[in-house]
Design a protein around this motif. Structure first.
Motif, mmCIF file in Angstrom:
data_model
loop_
_atom_site.group_PDB
_atom_site.id
_atom_site.type_symbol
_atom_site.label_atom_id
_atom_site.label_comp_id
_atom_site.label_asym_id
_atom_site.label_seq_id
_atom_site.Cartn_x
_atom_site.Cartn_y
_atom_site.Cartn_z
ATOM 1 N N ALA A 25 -47.134 -24.587 -13.113
ATOM 2 C CA ALA A 25 -46.527 -25.851 -12.669
ATOM 3 C C ALA A 25 -45.758 -26.480 -13.827
ATOM 4 O O ALA A 25 -45.923 -26.095 -14.985
ATOM 5 C CB ALA A 25 -47.627 -26.799 -12.184
ATOM 6 N N ASP A 26 -44.919 -27.445 -13.512
ATOM 7 C CA ASP A 26 -44.199 -28.134 -14.584
ATOM 8 C C ASP A 26 -43.595 -29.445 -14.106
ATOM 9 O O ASP A 26 -43.217 -29.565 -12.938
ATOM 10 C CB ASP A 26 -43.057 -27.253 -15.125
ATOM 11 C CG ASP A 26 -42.444 -27.834 -16.388
ATOM 12 O OD1 ASP A 26 -43.220 -28.319 -17.242
ATOM 13 O OD2 ASP A 26 -41.209 -27.830 -16.533
ATOM 14 N N LYS A 73 -34.503 -38.207 -1.772
ATOM 15 C CA LYS A 73 -35.100 -36.896 -1.494
ATOM 16 C C LYS A 73 -34.177 -35.989 -0.679
ATOM 17 O O LYS A 73 -34.018 -34.815 -0.964
ATOM 18 C CB LYS A 73 -36.433 -37.084 -0.770
ATOM 19 C CG LYS A 73 -37.221 -35.796 -0.670
ATOM 20 C CD LYS A 73 -38.550 -35.972 0.010
ATOM 21 C CE LYS A 73 -39.510 -36.723 -0.884
ATOM 22 N NZ LYS A 73 -40.868 -36.728 -0.360
ATOM 23 N N TYR A 102 -32.840 -32.203 -1.794
ATOM 24 C CA TYR A 102 -32.968 -30.938 -1.061
ATOM 25 C C TYR A 102 -31.598 -30.343 -0.715
ATOM 26 O O TYR A 102 -31.430 -29.121 -0.727
ATOM 27 C CB TYR A 102 -33.833 -31.118 0.190
ATOM 28 C CG TYR A 102 -35.317 -31.009 -0.126
ATOM 29 C CD1 TYR A 102 -35.855 -29.815 -0.638
ATOM 30 C CD2 TYR A 102 -36.185 -32.073 0.076
ATOM 31 C CE1 TYR A 102 -37.204 -29.706 -0.938
ATOM 32 C CE2 TYR A 102 -37.548 -31.968 -0.227
ATOM 33 C CZ TYR A 102 -38.055 -30.785 -0.732
ATOM 34 O OH TYR A 102 -39.385 -30.668 -1.029
ATOM 35 N N ALA A 126 -43.611 -30.628 1.115
ATOM 36 C CA ALA A 126 -44.497 -31.041 2.213
ATOM 37 C C ALA A 126 -43.800 -31.948 3.218
ATOM 38 O O ALA A 126 -44.242 -32.072 4.355
ATOM 39 C CB ALA A 126 -45.718 -31.750 1.647
ATOM 40 N N SER A 127 -42.706 -32.609 2.813
ATOM 41 C CA SER A 127 -41.986 -33.488 3.748
ATOM 42 C C SER A 127 -41.269 -32.607 4.776
ATOM 43 O O SER A 127 -41.106 -31.403 4.547
ATOM 44 C CB SER A 127 -40.961 -34.316 2.970
ATOM 45 O OG SER A 127 -39.997 -33.444 2.388
ATOM 46 N N VAL A 129 -44.224 -37.463 -3.867
ATOM 47 C CA VAL A 129 -44.708 -36.305 -3.115
ATOM 48 C C VAL A 129 -45.416 -36.778 -1.852
ATOM 49 O O VAL A 129 -46.540 -37.275 -1.906
ATOM 50 C CB VAL A 129 -45.650 -35.442 -3.974
ATOM 51 C CG1 VAL A 129 -45.980 -34.149 -3.231
ATOM 52 C CG2 VAL A 129 -45.029 -35.139 -5.318
HETATM 53 C C1 LIG Z 1 -49.589 -26.628 -4.989
HETATM 54 C C2 LIG Z 1 -48.416 -27.480 -5.347
HETATM 55 C C3 LIG Z 1 -47.821 -27.326 -6.588
HETATM 56 C C4 LIG Z 1 -46.720 -28.091 -6.958
HETATM 57 N N1 LIG Z 1 -46.210 -27.944 -8.199
HETATM 58 C C5 LIG Z 1 -45.181 -28.732 -8.588
HETATM 59 C C6 LIG Z 1 -44.686 -28.662 -9.911
HETATM 60 O O1 LIG Z 1 -45.168 -27.896 -10.730
HETATM 61 N N2 LIG Z 1 -43.668 -29.486 -10.255
HETATM 62 C C7 LIG Z 1 -43.091 -30.355 -9.373
HETATM 63 O O2 LIG Z 1 -42.148 -31.065 -9.751
HETATM 64 N N3 LIG Z 1 -43.543 -30.449 -8.104
HETATM 65 C C8 LIG Z 1 -44.584 -29.679 -7.711
HETATM 66 N N4 LIG Z 1 -45.070 -29.798 -6.448
HETATM 67 C C9 LIG Z 1 -44.375 -30.729 -5.557
HETATM 68 C C10 LIG Z 1 -43.418 -30.064 -4.554
HETATM 69 O O3 LIG Z 1 -42.970 -28.820 -4.821
HETATM 70 C C11 LIG Z 1 -42.278 -30.946 -4.035
HETATM 71 O O4 LIG Z 1 -41.234 -31.011 -4.915
HETATM 72 C C12 LIG Z 1 -42.775 -32.280 -3.810
HETATM 73 O O5 LIG Z 1 -43.848 -32.072 -2.989
HETATM 74 C C13 LIG Z 1 -41.725 -33.267 -3.232
HETATM 75 O O6 LIG Z 1 -41.236 -32.873 -2.025
HETATM 76 P P1 LIG Z 1 -41.927 -33.144 -0.645
HETATM 77 O O7 LIG Z 1 -42.030 -34.590 -0.427
HETATM 78 O O8 LIG Z 1 -41.047 -32.398 0.312
HETATM 79 O O9 LIG Z 1 -43.290 -32.544 -0.725
HETATM 80 C C14 LIG Z 1 -46.185 -29.046 -6.055
HETATM 81 C C15 LIG Z 1 -46.787 -29.215 -4.803
HETATM 82 C C16 LIG Z 1 -47.905 -28.452 -4.447
HETATM 83 C C17 LIG Z 1 -48.516 -28.655 -3.105
#
Ligand SMILES: Cc1cc2nc3c(=O)[nH]c(=O)nc-3n(C[C@H](O)[C@H](O)[C@H](O)COP(=O)(O)O)c2cc1C
Length: 457
Positions: A57-58, A154, A158, A229-230, A337
């Motif tokens: 992760a980062d 967001k 994307y 996840a969104s 997130v």
């Molecule tokens: C298991 C897992 C690991 C993730 N690792 C990272 C990460 O290392 N760096 C990061 O910026 N986001 C990480 N995320 C966040 C997502 O990849 C995504 O960018 C974030 O969820 C925002 O978008 P969303 O609202 O569509 O989920 C992680 C999420 C999960 C569930």
């Protein structure tokens, strides 16, 4: 045939990145993340356990939503220090033969032309064992340190990531033909120039004429990981990803997620099995159930309340320094997130107070904990894999890398005994080990292979 599961190991180039405060534990070595030996030893453990990949992760910024300051993050090592995820990979590849490496890189801040080169180079050096966890980044502190006045919305993140992938697909899959490089001394030809093609990408976010700077690597496109996840994030994953990562604390929530991802994948014209699904679990293992629960208490006592509040604030975009610990967490549409907030606001079984959420979030970023003997943990792994139809698990840690070592020494043999987990790697490249021998490249139905005027190799 009995269902086969896959495993990934979740880590970050930071001390105790996913369990806040565990750097204080006597068994933790995560504070040595700035030494190569920490990485090479961890890689060897995961390879001994026949894991597909190390998922690194980062983040490129600090957690500074809490109290509008990075100070809690600095005091409690909340993913700070945050060292570079790519740097340890070559050293780990040199001491392993099969383990894959999946660094996280942000499509919001990287440049596709340069990133394509970095990952192709690593795919060569690892002989085809690289993946890329494509993120769009959620911290405001990343945006302002990387040349923007603030975090992009967001939706736009994307959209940019979508075009970013189009550019790197062109570079990886369509710039150099398979037979471009000939190393022919007789004709003084290293590569046939007409087979090293421009990509001439002109788009909304990027103009990249090309060609790619790197000759074709074993996998060409690295294996694509995603964890959005969104709704927009899930569509993005369904279109591009080969493996998606999720975090849940109930089997029901996981089942709904899996059904949704499989449906979206099909809507994108792909087969449901083209996208492997990996929920995250945190194993807490004891030789008896009682010992495992005593261990859980001990680990919980090492969790930092303020550090976790700072992490959770960054994950959700809500400043919890303004909250009473017994206040319920309310749902909002977040630019951070969404999945992290949903865990605590859309749980059909309970309403979560901040104090409860912090207790949960402090270990393994709030993911489900499998606590018990190796047999009990294997039982739950089997149950979750079968009931929810996932393809495997992403193993989180408390103390590092000892959590991996315990899992590999005690749970992996139990999974192997049950015939649900490999005893040998199937292939050479990461994609082969995830999808089967012979599948080193992306399948033909993946969007990377079908880019209009650009011929596929
Ligand atoms: C298991 C897992 C690991 C993730 N690792 C990272 C990460 O290392 N760096 C990061 O910026 N986001 C990480 N995320 C966040 C997502 O990849 C995504 O960018 C974030 O969820 C925002 O978008 P969303 O609202 O569509 O989920 C992680 C999420 C999960 C569930």
């Amino acid at each position: 045939m009995t269902k086969q599961i896959h495993l990934n190991g979740f880590i970050q180039n930071s001390p105790s990145p996913h369990s806040m405060g565990l750097w204080k534990h006597e068994k933790d070595q995560g504070v040595n993340h700035n030494h190569l030996s920490y990485w090479t030893e961890t890689a060897k453990i995961l390879e001994r356990g026949k894991f597909d990949a190390m998922f690194i992760a980062d983040v490129l910024g600090t957690y500074s939503v809490y109290g509008n300051s990075h100070e809690a993050a600095a005091q409690h090592a909340v993913q700070l220090p945050a060292h570079d995820p790519l740097s340890p990979i070559s050293a780990m590849a040199a001491v392993t033969e099969h383990l894959g490496f999946a660094p996280t890189i942000s499509a919001t801040y990287a440049q596709p032309y340069a990133l394509a080169r970095q990952l192709s180079t690593l795919d060569h050096l690892t002989e085809g064992r690289v993946a890329w966890n494509v993120v769009t980044s959620y911290l405001e502190s990343e945006a302002v340190n990387l040349g923007l006045s603030g975090r992009l919305p967001k939706e736009l993140r994307y959209d940019r990531a979508d075009e970013f992938l189009e550019v790197v697909y062109k570079l990886w899959e369509h710039s150099w033909k398979d037979d471009a490089v000939v190393y022919d001394r007789e004709t003084d030809t290293f590569a046939h120039p007409e087979k090293v093609r421009l990509i001439k990408h002109e788009g909304e976010f990027f103009n990249v004429p090309g060609p790619h700077l790197v000759e074709p690597s074993p996998q060409r496109t690295p294996v694509l990981f995603q964890a959005g996840a969104s709704p927009k994030g899930r569509n993005f994953a369904a279109k591009h990803a080969e493996a998606v990562f999720t975090k849940n604390h109930s089997l029901d929530a996981l089942k709904a997620y899996v059904a949704d991802i499989r449906k979206r994948t099909q809507e994108q014209g792909r087969y449901p099995e083209d996208v492997l699904i990996f929920p995250m679990i945190l194993p807490i293992i004891g030789s008896t159930e009682e010992e495992a629960y005593t261990k859980y208490e001990d680990l919980t006592n090492h969790v930092s309340y303020e550090g976790t509040a700072s992490l959770l604030s960054g994950h959700t975009g809500i400043d919890f320094s303004q909250y009473d610990p017994d206040q319920y967490i309310e749902n909002i549409e977040t630019e951070a997130v969404q999945g992290n907030l949903d865990m605590y606001t859309k749980d059909p079984n309970k309403k979560w107070t901040l104090r409860e959420a912090i207790k949960n979030h402090g270990l393994g970023n709030g993911t489900v904990k499998f606590i018990g003997t190796p047999e009990q943990i294997a039982d739950r792994i089997e149950e979750w894999a079968i009931e929810s139809d996932v393809d495997g698990f992403n193993i989180a840690q408390t103390y590092s890398p000892e959590t991996f070592r315990e899992f590999v020494d005690f749970v992996v043999p139990e999974l192997q005994k049950r015939g649900i987990y490999r005893t040998e790697y199937e292939g050479k490249t990461l994609r082969e080990n995830m999808f089967g021998k012979g599948r080193t490249h992306l399948p033909r139905n993946h969007p990377a292979r079908n880019l209009g005027s650009l011929q596929s190799n």
